[in-house]
Write an enzyme that holds these catalytic residues in place. Structure first.
Site, PDB file in Angstrom:
ATOM      1  N   SER A   1      -9.943   0.310   7.098  1.00 27.71           N
ATOM      2  CA  SER A   1      -9.309   0.453   5.790  1.00 27.71           C
ATOM      3  C   SER A   1      -8.774  -0.837   5.188  1.00 27.71           C
ATOM      4  O   SER A   1      -8.336  -0.844   4.034  1.00 27.71           O
ATOM      5  CB  SER A   1      -8.181   1.489   5.857  1.00 27.71           C
ATOM      6  OG  SER A   1      -8.714   2.785   5.960  1.00 27.71           O
TER       7      SER A   1
ATOM      8  N   SER B   1      -9.071   2.878   2.992  1.00 35.43           N
ATOM      9  CA  SER B   1      -8.078   3.470   2.116  1.00 35.43           C
ATOM     10  C   SER B   1      -7.207   2.449   1.387  1.00 35.43           C
ATOM     11  O   SER B   1      -6.415   2.808   0.515  1.00 35.43           O
ATOM     12  CB  SER B   1      -7.175   4.402   2.931  1.00 35.43           C
ATOM     13  OG  SER B   1      -6.528   3.698   3.981  1.00 35.43           O
TER      14      SER B   1
ATOM     15  N   LYS C   1       0.832  -1.201   0.000  1.00 33.21           N
ATOM     16  CA  LYS C   1       0.000   0.000   0.000  1.00 33.21           C
ATOM     17  C   LYS C   1       0.868   1.254   0.000  1.00 33.21           C
ATOM     18  O   LYS C   1       1.912   1.296   0.677  1.00 33.21           O
ATOM     19  CB  LYS C   1      -0.903  -0.022   1.230  1.00 33.21           C
ATOM     20  CG  LYS C   1      -1.896   1.123   1.331  1.00 33.21           C
ATOM     21  CD  LYS C   1      -2.779   0.932   2.550  1.00 33.21           C
ATOM     22  CE  LYS C   1      -3.760   2.057   2.758  1.00 33.21           C
ATOM     23  NZ  LYS C   1      -4.612   1.842   3.959  1.00 33.21           N
TER      24      LYS C   1
END
Length: 465
Positions: free
Chosen positions: A181, A157, A82
């Site tokens: 997330s 996210s 990520k």
């Protein structure tokens, strides 16, 4: 096995194929890079593709296969990182245009563990700006889209991470979760996502993140893959302010252990924030019915989360101010959150209040092994659906959507998102399993039992096949 089948093969199975010399790390990397080249322009799941680094690593690992059989667990398996996590020599944008040339000279602790496990990193996946939103649409960068329906978000996210796994653009992904997330994107994309217990996965090189509400974790196609990646990234790093002992046996072993009859609570609403929509309620109720058939003791009840909302918001939104970015560099929602940031004293008071309420919530688990909740209160939104709203309206919409997730962050409890079906639009439906402190093994065992009773691995989004 053809290339599409390989792209959707679970990570543990790929590791075994590599060990048996039935496929090489280089072949796998080339398959995934070709899929990224073809599909990422529509999907927006990667901000940065590290093709040269991945090919060089794959060639070295393919050569190593000829001279040794002592290999780490995920040797040669492609993974994504990520873009909120630092990887030496690779840009880390945090979803912000000002940081497009930000090149860290170190690896985050979780990236170090991933490399030690033998993975090959394909690139950095899309996130919302600073990880603030449950959708991944940062200003000036392509929005991440849901491979089950490109009109919808893959969540956030860790939206790019989930989209990349669901679309077969990597075998497995690393995500992070400060308010849902990992679980939200996993739910939006029909994947397994684990938010580990506080202290399970080190935040090195920093010691803490937002009073302990945020943690790294796995996003995968199967419970076993997620459990094995959690094994790989868990453990103490010198100087960690809090940590948990390594599981014995491993989390992967827990997938082969029947959980026995558990005391399970469930709820479909989050007072005072509202009730889950019909699709999300149905996912919970179907899961409850299956749990009863499997011999578990199920009761409808839930902790009182009402006092948690305000202090959690104060702690969570302080992450924008902690970024150090000026207001003019931020998108409207984050600029608004920055303007709302209070004093240090107010932050500390919110932390204290959050911790007091968290103790009350954790006490609920004295008589309950697992709590079943929706992951979100309604199905995924369309890409750009809230773009015309004011920051205040957007923020309230976010709260009303992700409400079931933050309690696990505030308390440090482990939680798993698990796919259970599809909604009326053909988008995945998931449920959330929340467990006792440090009880990932129980959750993983139960999730594996549910997965065996309601298999999911055969489902693939038509866009990616």
């Amino acid at each position: 096995m053809n290339e599409i089948d390989l792209a959707f093969t679970p990570a543990l199975e790929l590791a075994q194929l590599i060990r048996r010399r039935e496929v090489s790390p280089l072949e796998l990397v080339e398959i995934y890079l070709e899929r990224i080249h073809l599909l990422n322009c529509q999907l927006g799941s990667y901000f940065t593709v590290t093709a040269d680094l991945a090919i060089a690593d794959a060639k070295a690992k393919t050569e190593l296969l000829t001279i040794t059989s002592e290999l780490p667990p995920f040797f040669g398996v492609p993974i994504s990182i990520k873009d909120l996590n630092a990887m030496a020599g690779v840009r880390c944008t945090y979803g912000n245009l000002v940081l497009l040339n930000n090149i860290p000279d170190y690896d985050d602790g979780v990236v170090t563990r991933i490399k030690q496990a033998g993975f090959i990193i394909l690139g950095k996946t899309a996130t919302s700006e600073l990880g603030s939103c449950p959708y991944s649409e940062p200003t000036g960068l392509p929005p991440a889209r849901n491979p089950w329906n490109l009109e919808y978000t893959p969540g956030g996210s860790s939206g790019g991470a989930a989209a990349s796994v669901a679309a077969g653009l990597c075998a497995i992904a690393q995500g992070s979760d400060g308010g849902g997330s990992i679980r939200g994107p996993a739910a939006c994309c029909g994947l397994v996502g684990i938010k580990p217990s506080r202290g399970r996965v080190s935040k090195a090189p920093v010691g803490d993140r937002l009073a302990g509400i945020s943690t790294n974790g796995p996003i995968a196609r199967t419970v076993a893959d997620a459990a094995a990646l959690l094994d790989a990234i868990s453990g103490y790093v010198t100087g960690d302010p809090y940590w948990l002992p390594d599981p014995e046996p491993s989390f992967l072993a827990a997938t082969q252990t029947k959980p026995g009859a558990l005391r399970i609570a469930f709820a479909t609403s989050m007072p005072p924030l509202g009730e889950a929509d019909a699709n999300c309620q149905q996912g919970v109720l179907q899961t409850v019915q299956l749990l009863e058939q499997l011999g578990h003791i199920v009761e409808q009840k839930c902790p009182d989360f009402s006092g948690l909302v305000e202090p959690f918001q104060i702690v969570w939104q302080s992450g924008v101010a902690a970024s150090g970015l000026p207001p003019q560099a931020l998108q409207p929602l984050n600029r608004w959150l920055l303007a709302k940031t209070g004093t240090i004293a107010e932050y500390i008071q919110a932390v204290y209040q959050m911790q007091i309420i968290a103790r009350q919530i954790v006490a609920f688990f004295d008589t309950v092994d697992v709590l079943i909740l929706p992951v979100y209160l309604h199905s995924p939104i369309r890409v750009g659906e809230w773009a015309s709203l004011s920051p205040e309206e957007t923020f309230q919409n976010i709260i009303n959507w992700v409400a079931p997730c933050p309690p696990a962050n505030a308390t440090g409890l482990p939680a798993i998102a698990l796919p259970v079906g599809f909604d009326s639009k053909g988008l995945p439906i998931s449920v959330q399993l929340v467990g006792k402190p440090a009880a990932e093994a129980t959750l993983i065992s139960l999730a594996a039992q549910l997965e065996a009773a309601n298999p999911w691995i055969q489902h693939r989004p038509g866009f990616a096949t």
